[in-house]
Design an enzyme around this catalytic site. Structure first.
Site, mmCIF file in Angstrom:
data_model
loop_
_atom_site.group_PDB
_atom_site.id
_atom_site.type_symbol
_atom_site.label_atom_id
_atom_site.label_comp_id
_atom_site.label_asym_id
_atom_site.label_seq_id
_atom_site.Cartn_x
_atom_site.Cartn_y
_atom_site.Cartn_z
ATOM 1 N N LYS A 118 0.821 -1.217 0.000
ATOM 2 C CA LYS A 118 0.000 0.000 0.000
ATOM 3 C C LYS A 118 0.851 1.261 0.000
ATOM 4 C CE LYS A 118 -4.495 -1.225 1.916
ATOM 5 N NZ LYS A 118 -5.552 -0.693 2.789
ATOM 6 N N LYS A 201 -5.088 -10.486 -7.277
ATOM 7 C CA LYS A 201 -6.328 -10.759 -6.534
ATOM 8 C C LYS A 201 -7.408 -9.744 -6.916
ATOM 9 C CE LYS A 201 -5.909 -8.364 -2.370
ATOM 10 N NZ LYS A 201 -5.930 -8.039 -1.011
ATOM 11 N N LYS A 204 -10.754 -3.958 -4.614
ATOM 12 C CA LYS A 204 -11.550 -2.752 -4.804
ATOM 13 C C LYS A 204 -10.729 -1.638 -5.425
ATOM 14 C CE LYS A 204 -12.618 -2.857 -0.278
ATOM 15 N NZ LYS A 204 -13.140 -2.543 1.048
HETATM 16 P P1 AMP Z 1 -10.956 -5.384 2.620
HETATM 17 O O1 AMP Z 1 -11.875 -5.106 1.495
HETATM 18 O O2 AMP Z 1 -9.516 -5.330 2.236
HETATM 19 O O3 AMP Z 1 -11.295 -4.651 3.887
HETATM 20 O O4 AMP Z 1 -11.193 -6.918 2.948
HETATM 21 C C1 AMP Z 1 -12.336 -7.368 3.641
HETATM 22 C C2 AMP Z 1 -12.344 -8.874 3.737
HETATM 23 O O5 AMP Z 1 -12.487 -9.453 2.430
HETATM 24 C C3 AMP Z 1 -11.058 -9.486 4.323
HETATM 25 O O6 AMP Z 1 -11.434 -10.600 5.110
HETATM 26 C C4 AMP Z 1 -10.308 -9.923 3.101
HETATM 27 O O7 AMP Z 1 -9.425 -10.987 3.378
HETATM 28 C C5 AMP Z 1 -11.433 -10.364 2.173
HETATM 29 N N1 AMP Z 1 -11.033 -10.253 0.775
HETATM 30 C C6 AMP Z 1 -10.672 -9.113 0.117
HETATM 31 N N2 AMP Z 1 -10.362 -9.391 -1.173
HETATM 32 C C7 AMP Z 1 -10.529 -10.733 -1.337
HETATM 33 C C8 AMP Z 1 -10.377 -11.622 -2.439
HETATM 34 N N3 AMP Z 1 -9.996 -11.199 -3.643
HETATM 35 N N4 AMP Z 1 -10.641 -12.936 -2.232
HETATM 36 C C9 AMP Z 1 -11.054 -13.392 -1.019
HETATM 37 N N5 AMP Z 1 -11.207 -12.604 0.060
HETATM 38 C C10 AMP Z 1 -10.964 -11.284 -0.083
#
Ligand code: AMP
Ligand code: TRP
Length: 342
Positions: A118, A201, A204
């Site tokens: 990041k 991956k 967002k």
């Molecule tokens: P974040 O959007 O980074 O706050 O992530 C929120 C949750 O979604 C966390 O538990 C992440 O590990 C999960 N997560 C985010 N991106 C992915 C992805 N591409 N595949 C699986 N889990 C994800």
């Protein structure tokens, strides 16, 4: 420490930074709902204080926090059975984060790959909050004595750090106070990949909207994104080994498996030897069937923002009732005057 000393309690969080996507749903939200439906005690948090470790436009943050709450509820989280709340509404998180800033070593933080990703090349210009991010995450979890944390694969390192923080605190003060929480990283969709590139991956922050399925996408958009997803020319294999060096094919099969609650083997028994011209429409229909009701429900909930705010206020009140005594005991263990109830 005996694990039995702590009652099972599930905690997880998601950043309200917009574009809730299929990876969040399969890797996190869907599994949050499963934990709740098993009858476990569950707390789920919109981590707005984590979101502001990078710049957030205030109006966009407000919208994204409410939309995330709508996403939680639309994905099956019931505010009566789970505690749904916004991080900044429970001050104990930041108070505990300070304690953990003092437990955590600089060297531990410097190893965090998410910070390196990041912060990018210009780490000197990253916020101090972005560096300290994992200590706040440890505070989120440990301020509730949570024992289980469902997350996607990308959070594994942060959870290992949380375990290290819990153990160091217990060791330094000679107590068995914090549980050492277990990461719960299970299922076929712990790492959903981009629809445009099987090596990165689904995220967002990817500039291409075609790389992800947003939970706010309508049925046509979902179907179009799957139709256009990158694949290779070969048909699906009938055994899992045949997916080994085909990341895009593997990703679509994983998504299918997760959406139908099947194993990859089961999917390949059903769809093995199918060309993508047949598999993609099948996956698109399935994704629309599962996701369109979620996006419709989110849109419906977003029409009554006051109700969402009321749910979050109620969640914060219930969360605080659990967090406050644990913070007070922590302060007392550390020797802070006034922490003990008189
Ligand atoms: P974040 O959007 O980074 O706050 O992530 C929120 C949750 O979604 C966390 O538990 C992440 O590990 C999960 N997560 C985010 N991106 C992915 C992805 N591409 N595949 C699986 N889990 C994800
Ligand atoms: N760091 C997590 C992410 O980016 C979000 C998060 C914050 C979290 N606090 C948490 C996840 C506590 C689990 C438990 O996805």
């Amino acid at each position: 420490m005996t694990e039995a000393a702590f009652t099972p309690r599930v905690f997880s969080g998601i950043q309200p930074s917009g574009n809730l996507h299929l990876g969040n749903y399969l890797g996190a939200l869907k599994r949050f709902a499963e934990a709740q439906d098993k009858g476990l005690e569950t707390l789920y948090c919109m981590v707005d204080l984590h979101a502001v470790t990078v710049w957030q436009d205030p109006a966009a943050l407000r919208h994204a926090t409410r939309e995330l709450a709508a996403g939680f509820i639309a994905s099956g989280l019931d505010p009566a059975r789970s505690i749904l709340f916004n991080q900044s509404q429970v001050a104990e998180h930041t108070q505990m984060a300070w304690v953990f800033n003092c437990v955590t070593r600089m060297g531990w933080m410097q190893r965090m790959t998410q910070f390196k990703d990041k912060a990018g090349k210009n780490a000197q210009n990253a916020s101090l909050g972005l560096f300290a991010y994992p200590a706040l995450m440890a505070a989120d979890i440990l301020t509730y004595h949570a024992t289980h944390v469902p997350v996607g694969e990308d959070q594994k390192q942060h959870l290992e750090l949380t375990r290290d923080i819990a153990m160091k605190f217990n060791h330094d003060y000679g107590v068995d106070f914090f549980p050492v929480p277990e990461p719960v990283i299970e299922g076929t969709a712990t790492r959903v990949m981009s629809l445009r590139d099987g090596a990165s991956k689904m995220s967002k922050s990817d500039p291409s909207d075609m790389s992800r399925i947003n939970l706010t996408d309508d049925a046509d958009t979902i179907a179009k994104k799957i139709r256009k997803a990158k694949t290779d020319p070969a048909p699906l294999p009938s055994e899992i080994v045949g997916l080994a060096d085909r990341p895009e094919a593997r990703n679509l099969v994983n998504i299918y498996a997760a959406l139908t609650d099947q194993s990859v083997d089961q999917v390949l028994r059903e769809c093995g030897a199918m060309p993508f011209s047949a598999f993609k429409p099948r996956l698109a229909d399935l994704a629309v069937e599962k996701l369109a009701p979620i996006s419709a429900e989110m849109a419906r909930l977003m029409q009554d923002v006051a109700e969402i705010d009321r749910i979050l206020a109620d969640g914060a009140r219930r969360a605080r009732a659990l967090a406050a005594p644990i913070l007070r005991q922590t302060y007392d263990i550390m020797g802070m005057v006034g922490a003990r109830e008189v």
